[in-house]
Design an enzyme around this catalytic site. Structure first.
Site, PDB file in Angstrom:
ATOM      1  N   ASP A  89       0.475  -0.986  -0.238  1.00 47.42           N
ATOM      2  CA  ASP A  89       0.003  -0.497  -0.333  1.00 47.42           C
ATOM      3  C   ASP A  89       0.358   1.400   0.108  1.00 47.42           C
ATOM      4  O   ASP A  89       1.410   1.671  -1.074  1.00 47.42           O
ATOM      5  CB  ASP A  89      -1.177  -0.519   1.161  1.00 47.42           C
TER       6      ASP A  89
ATOM      7  N   PHE B 164     -10.535   0.500  -0.494  1.00 51.59           N
ATOM      8  CA  PHE B 164     -10.059  -1.309   0.805  1.00 51.59           C
ATOM      9  C   PHE B 164     -10.316  -2.108   0.706  1.00 51.59           C
ATOM     10  O   PHE B 164     -11.639  -2.225   0.591  1.00 51.59           O
ATOM     11  CB  PHE B 164     -10.611   0.384   2.041  1.00 51.59           C
ATOM     12  N   VAL B 165      -9.690  -3.199   0.751  1.00 50.20           N
ATOM     13  CA  VAL B 165      -9.928  -4.458   0.992  1.00 50.20           C
ATOM     14  C   VAL B 165     -10.329  -5.330   2.111  1.00 50.20           C
ATOM     15  O   VAL B 165      -9.182  -5.094   2.664  1.00 50.20           O
ATOM     16  CB  VAL B 165      -9.118  -5.426  -0.507  1.00 50.20           C
TER      17      VAL B 165
HETATM   18  P1  IMP Z   1       2.286  -0.483   4.115  1.00 52.21           P
HETATM   19  O1  IMP Z   1       2.584  -0.110   4.592  1.00 52.21           O
HETATM   20  O2  IMP Z   1       1.258   0.850   3.717  1.00 52.21           O
HETATM   21  O3  IMP Z   1       1.976  -0.875   2.470  1.00 52.21           O
HETATM   22  O4  IMP Z   1       0.956  -1.248   4.865  1.00 52.21           O
HETATM   23  C1  IMP Z   1       0.453  -2.922   4.451  1.00 52.21           C
HETATM   24  C2  IMP Z   1       0.173  -3.006   5.602  1.00 52.21           C
HETATM   25  O5  IMP Z   1      -1.580  -1.612   5.910  1.00 52.21           O
HETATM   26  C3  IMP Z   1      -0.923  -4.443   4.779  1.00 52.21           C
HETATM   27  O6  IMP Z   1      -0.153  -5.661   5.282  1.00 52.21           O
HETATM   28  C4  IMP Z   1      -1.635  -4.594   6.065  1.00 52.21           C
HETATM   29  O7  IMP Z   1      -1.953  -4.853   6.772  1.00 52.21           O
HETATM   30  C5  IMP Z   1      -2.639  -2.985   5.514  1.00 52.21           C
HETATM   31  N1  IMP Z   1      -3.815  -2.578   4.025  1.00 52.21           N
HETATM   32  C6  IMP Z   1      -2.865  -1.931   3.465  1.00 52.21           C
HETATM   33  N2  IMP Z   1      -4.096  -1.425   2.769  1.00 52.21           N
HETATM   34  C7  IMP Z   1      -4.988  -2.256   3.285  1.00 52.21           C
HETATM   35  C8  IMP Z   1      -6.908  -2.691   2.878  1.00 52.21           C
HETATM   36  O8  IMP Z   1      -7.274  -2.580   1.769  1.00 52.21           O
HETATM   37  N3  IMP Z   1      -7.419  -4.113   2.809  1.00 52.21           N
HETATM   38  C9  IMP Z   1      -6.997  -4.383   4.630  1.00 52.21           C
HETATM   39  N4  IMP Z   1      -5.545  -4.111   4.984  1.00 52.21           N
HETATM   40  C10 IMP Z   1      -4.903  -3.305   4.224  1.00 52.21           C
END
Ligand code: IMP
Ligand code: MG
Length: 170
Positions: free
Chosen positions: A95, A146-147
């Site tokens: 993300d 958001f999924v």
């Molecule tokens: P990042 O550090 O923002 O890349 O976050 C990744 C983490 O955020 C993932 O491992 C998920 O736990 C959470 N996350 C990000 N987007 C989503 C989503 O759409 N649904 C559920 N969890 C998400």
């Protein structure tokens, strides 16, 4: 529903085949980031017929809801030593990139680092990046929604859904 169980399983087998071809003959360690990657990693591994080691860590980044944007905590210390081995980090979703950037950096910066570090994610939201992270294997690119399901949660719910769906408000 965004991705059916059948679509997920078909694509997981394709990604596993790519990984199998790329790591043949190498000392592979798969590192799954808990809890989100648990379901994906479990399915993926069963389609990689290579000798490999499995490690897990729990990582949490607190962006969005809290002020401490950018802080990523590792809940399992000490982290596994994978010195000299080929490391494949597996996560549910890329993300902002904060989590995977921190995890990859941790291993790359060790005194005796892995022979290589690559990243495999089930889902990638291209638009949301705060840290430059280039995943080596992406099962699905998805829009910035958001999924939940197939390991992904909303406030600890829905990880056990066999499909991936978008969460509608209200
Ligand atoms: P990042 O550090 O923002 O890349 O976050 C990744 C983490 O955020 C993932 O491992 C998920 O736990 C959470 N996350 C990000 N987007 C989503 C989503 O759409 N649904 C559920 N969890 C998400
Ligand atoms: Mg996660």
């Amino acid at each position: 529903m965004l991705l059916t169980p059948e679509a997920i399983q078909a694509r997981v087998r394709e990604v596993a085949a790519e990984i199998t071809a790329d790591y043949r003959g190498l000392e592979l360690t798969v590192l799954a980031i808990l809890n989100g990657a648990l379901v994906f990693a479990a399915d993926l591994l069963r389609h990689i017929p290579l000798p490999l080691q499995l490690e897990t860590i729990a990582a949490a980044s607190y962006h969005g809801r809290m002020e401490t944007a950018g802080a990523v905590n590792f809940a399992r210390v000490p982290l596994p030593s994978i010195s000299g081995r080929h490391l494949l980090i597996v996560d549910d979703i890329l993300d902002t990139g904060l989590t995977l950037h921190a995890v990859a950096a941790h291993f790359r910066e060790q005194a005796e680092p892995p022979a290589s570090v690559k990243i495999c994610v089930l889902l990638s939201k291209e638009k949301r990046r705060l840290e430059a992270v280039t995943p080596d294997y992406v099962a699905f690119q998805i829009p910035d929604e958001f999924v939940v399901g197939y390991g992904l949660d909303y406030e600890l719910h829905y990880r056990n859904l066999p499909y991936i769906g978008t969460l509608s408000g209200g």
